[in-house]
Design an enzyme around this catalytic site. Sequence first.
Site, mmCIF file in Angstrom:
data_model
loop_
_atom_site.group_PDB
_atom_site.id
_atom_site.type_symbol
_atom_site.label_atom_id
_atom_site.label_comp_id
_atom_site.label_asym_id
_atom_site.label_seq_id
_atom_site.Cartn_x
_atom_site.Cartn_y
_atom_site.Cartn_z
ATOM 1 C CB SER B 138 -0.981 -0.014 1.181
ATOM 2 O OG SER B 138 -1.564 -1.283 1.320
ATOM 3 C CG HIS B 161 -4.709 -2.013 -2.009
ATOM 4 N ND1 HIS B 161 -5.623 -1.446 -1.165
ATOM 5 C CD2 HIS B 161 -3.549 -2.061 -1.314
ATOM 6 C CE1 HIS B 161 -5.040 -1.188 -0.005
ATOM 7 N NE2 HIS B 161 -3.784 -1.548 -0.074
#
Lengths: 72, 283
Positions: B138, B161
């Site tokens: 992330s 993501h």
Amino acid sequence: MTLHTIMPLELVLQGYGEEGEPMLDVTAKGIRMLVIPVAPGCGKIVRLLDCSLYDYLDPTLAPGSLITFGFE
Amino acid sequence: MSFGYMNEGIKSNGSEPPPAQPEPQGAPQDEKRKSAAIESIQQLGTVSPPVPAESNIFCMTIIGQVEGHLILPPQNKTTKYEHMIPQLVAAEQNPKIEGVLIVLNTVGGDVEAGLAIAEMIASLSKPVVTLVLGGGHSIGVPIAVSGDLSYIAETATMTIHPIRMNGLVIGVPQTFEYLEKMQERVVRFVTSHSNISETTFKELMFKTGELTRDIGTTVIGADAVKHGLIDNIGGLGDALRSLNGLIETKRAAAPQPSSIDASVAAGIMAASSEVGLEGGATQ
């Protein structure tokens, strides 16, 4: 605040909003810092409040390390 | 040891109480040093204990959650950004530190804090090598690409993501546009600091079917390098070798004031000897 993490948010924020541990504003090694007391005269560093720049490079002053302090 | 010293003081002063003993200031320290040396001979069998030399590399670890403006509950292992930022300032300012090694094993965290750390690392004038071990997920992705050179362990993973809608809402209206803007900052940083193209990065970010509960992609070691996100596969040895190489290159490129002074002085000397002192002065 936006969290961008792979950890499920419910896990990250579990217990959020509960009363956190009380912190003490103490002076140790001539540096003002916030600590969570773990024993009388001993605490876990949360953050440094007033120190010189190079103190940040001292691993013994990193957040999470234990430090002894006297009541000055 | 100190008792022996005190006794001697009492003896020499007769019945008088020992004064504050200001004169042999260094003596107790010497004594301590001597006793430490003796102890090291007894304990280690060596004359001096092996004291490692001060390193010219500053190693910074980014682990757990990158903590931002809110203190996360104590079950989280966190990297405190308010400590990292001045650490980077100190590393930049300290002349003894010539290079920085960033070791990552993070599950992500606060966007603002993560991007702040990434920007700080990217703007350091000293060589920086990043190494992803375990995971750099992330918001760890922009930090992983922020150095001059990046490495990833063969088994390490990176999850790319989108920033989700279900973040904690504190004061800021987290509309879809807001989150998209936040995401755009991450995308822009990553694409401008690595070899991955925006299209590829977004493709990985919005891929379906890869993660069970979410959209996005997990890239493992070689895949991260294949997509151009990370420069090389490697471990600690490779990362340190590269960092030392970068330091050497920087050292060689930097003008050395003392040698310049010497060469200028030599030049002046040569000129003055050739054309005489007056001629040398006019040249």
